[in-house]
Scaffold this motif. Sequence first.
Motif, PDB file in Angstrom:
ATOM      1  N   THR A 149       2.383 -39.261   8.723  1.00 52.11           N
ATOM      2  CA  THR A 149       3.035 -38.661   8.412  1.00 52.11           C
ATOM      3  C   THR A 149       2.847 -38.203   6.510  1.00 52.11           C
ATOM      4  O   THR A 149       2.557 -37.152   6.064  1.00 52.11           O
ATOM      5  N   ALA A 150       3.767 -39.074   5.778  1.00 48.25           N
ATOM      6  CA  ALA A 150       4.027 -39.428   4.256  1.00 48.25           C
ATOM      7  C   ALA A 150       2.585 -39.038   3.647  1.00 48.25           C
ATOM      8  O   ALA A 150       2.479 -37.920   2.615  1.00 48.25           O
ATOM      9  N   LEU A 151       1.271 -39.386   4.037  1.00 42.45           N
ATOM     10  CA  LEU A 151       0.391 -39.591   3.075  1.00 42.45           C
ATOM     11  C   LEU A 151      -0.819 -38.391   3.761  1.00 42.45           C
ATOM     12  O   LEU A 151      -1.431 -37.935   3.297  1.00 42.45           O
TER      13      LEU A 151
ATOM     14  N   THR B  99      12.967 -40.729  12.348  1.00 40.83           N
ATOM     15  CA  THR B  99      11.964 -40.101  12.191  1.00 40.83           C
ATOM     16  C   THR B  99      11.874 -38.766  13.455  1.00 40.83           C
ATOM     17  O   THR B  99      11.411 -37.711  13.298  1.00 40.83           O
TER      18      THR B  99
ATOM     19  N   PHE C 201      10.091 -39.719   5.321  1.00 41.68           N
ATOM     20  CA  PHE C 201       9.513 -40.732   6.374  1.00 41.68           C
ATOM     21  C   PHE C 201       8.261 -41.949   5.781  1.00 41.68           C
ATOM     22  O   PHE C 201       8.391 -42.818   6.367  1.00 41.68           O
ATOM     23  N   LEU C 202       8.491 -41.675   4.047  1.00 36.61           N
ATOM     24  CA  LEU C 202       8.509 -43.362   3.778  1.00 36.61           C
ATOM     25  C   LEU C 202       9.354 -44.292   4.353  1.00 36.61           C
ATOM     26  O   LEU C 202       9.197 -45.563   4.604  1.00 36.61           O
TER      27      LEU C 202
ATOM     28  N   TRP D  12       9.413 -33.946   0.876  1.00 35.64           N
ATOM     29  CA  TRP D  12       9.652 -34.481   2.133  1.00 35.64           C
ATOM     30  C   TRP D  12       9.322 -35.545   2.487  1.00 35.64           C
ATOM     31  O   TRP D  12       9.584 -36.665   3.699  1.00 35.64           O
ATOM     32  N   ARG D  13       7.841 -36.452   1.839  1.00 34.22           N
ATOM     33  CA  ARG D  13       7.308 -37.544   3.057  1.00 34.22           C
ATOM     34  C   ARG D  13       8.025 -37.983   2.760  1.00 34.22           C
ATOM     35  O   ARG D  13       7.741 -39.490   2.599  1.00 34.22           O
TER      36      ARG D  13
ATOM     37  N   GLY E 230      14.540 -36.533   1.081  1.00 35.97           N
ATOM     38  CA  GLY E 230      13.362 -35.342   1.151  1.00 35.97           C
ATOM     39  C   GLY E 230      13.666 -34.751   0.383  1.00 35.97           C
ATOM     40  O   GLY E 230      12.918 -33.799  -0.162  1.00 35.97           O
TER      41      GLY E 230
ATOM     42  N   VAL F 190       9.374 -29.017   4.260  1.00 39.53           N
ATOM     43  CA  VAL F 190       7.735 -29.508   5.016  1.00 39.53           C
ATOM     44  C   VAL F 190       6.331 -28.139   4.598  1.00 39.53           C
ATOM     45  O   VAL F 190       5.672 -28.096   4.475  1.00 39.53           O
TER      46      VAL F 190
ATOM     47  N   VAL G  42      -1.044 -33.543   9.725  1.00 36.18           N
ATOM     48  CA  VAL G  42       0.202 -34.053  10.000  1.00 36.18           C
ATOM     49  C   VAL G  42       0.527 -33.913  11.108  1.00 36.18           C
ATOM     50  O   VAL G  42       1.555 -34.561  11.904  1.00 36.18           O
TER      51      VAL G  42
ATOM     52  N   ASN H 164       4.219 -42.683  11.522  1.00 36.30           N
ATOM     53  CA  ASN H 164       5.191 -42.394   9.748  1.00 36.30           C
ATOM     54  C   ASN H 164       4.078 -42.597   8.173  1.00 36.30           C
ATOM     55  O   ASN H 164       4.338 -41.199   7.819  1.00 36.30           O
TER      56      ASN H 164
END
Length: 396
Positions: free
Chosen positions: A85-87, A18, A160-161, A156-157, A151, A29, A94, A82
Amino acid sequence: MALALFALALGAFAIGTTEFVIMGLLPEVAVGLDVSIPAAGSLISAYAVGVVLGAPLLTALSTRLPRKSALLLFLGVFIAGNLVTALAPSYPTVFLARLLAGLPHGAFLGVGTLVAANLVGPAGKATAVSRVLLGLTVANIVGVPGGTFLGQVFGWRAAFLVVAAIGAVAVLGVLAYVPRMPAPEGVGLRREIAALGRRQVVLGLTTGVFGFAGVFAVYSYISPMMTELAGMPAGAVPVVLALFGVGMTAGSLVVGPLADRALRPTIYASLALLAVVLVLFTFAVHNPWTAAIGVVLLGGAGFGVTAPLQVLVMNEARDAPTMAAASNHSAFNLANAGGAWLGGVGISAGLGLISPALIGAVLTVVGLALALTAGRSARRPGTTATPDREPVEATR
């Protein structure tokens, strides 16, 4: 024991992924959040700030927790950061999520290496620490390229998922395989802060800042160096970054057993080797093949500094090592930021793309001088420096 070390290394793998995967996803991003590339790049800084702040903060909040509970707490914060960040729907959210994800970085690695050291005892603790930190190096070979690919293909999300999911698997591993280790009796925040201020600890942390800054003075500008100086195509840069990770992994595997035999001499040798590699890199970078070899050696020599310094700081903090162990990772992130900045200063001053390597060599020599100063100080009569093989802490 092996499975416990693997669970800790898996957590380190998620952390390493990450931290660096966003560097390969900045265009995605930026488009996804409707911001500029420089604004997206600030998300890297947000994570670094989280690391620097989180190491002492979370360590202070967890000094009286059992080690296993502290590890689970840190992983929980990491997973939450994380997931958010993804959501997160907007750039400011973010940014805050990246800050949150960075908070447990140093705390987890600090406590995780303490747990690893106590699992094996004093004779093999450098090897155990290097095995946990191996997760960071493997992240640069597998996690970062894999996350970048995910990503780019799925958005890109998605990267992080997946990192959050890896963190969840690490939680299960810690629950299943890491034994319960109560917090040391009588060790509170005051003693941890006092240990952090010991001369040998301060010298060890400062050695890390200067010594490792030499690595990031070059690594931060490795892409233009490879394309403009070595003459590589842009498509070869990801391969070069993977080679850096290969070097880091090799350095981690080699340096642990060496540091178990002779801790301070291993630190001296690693820093001296790193300085030599940085100087030679100024010549090697003008050919694609020698440049690639130089990148591998840079990763190996650079990571050869990290595990021994982690053990040294833990030793010198003696019976209150948690804050010092976590702060060591703050020191490495300061090295990251400082090395990149000073390398950029050289380029901006018109000294050329080769200048970060020379600046890095100077920084590393300063780190070596600090390490030698600490070693001489530790040998003086009447000092209280801890022997290399003294147990990190006693557990009940």
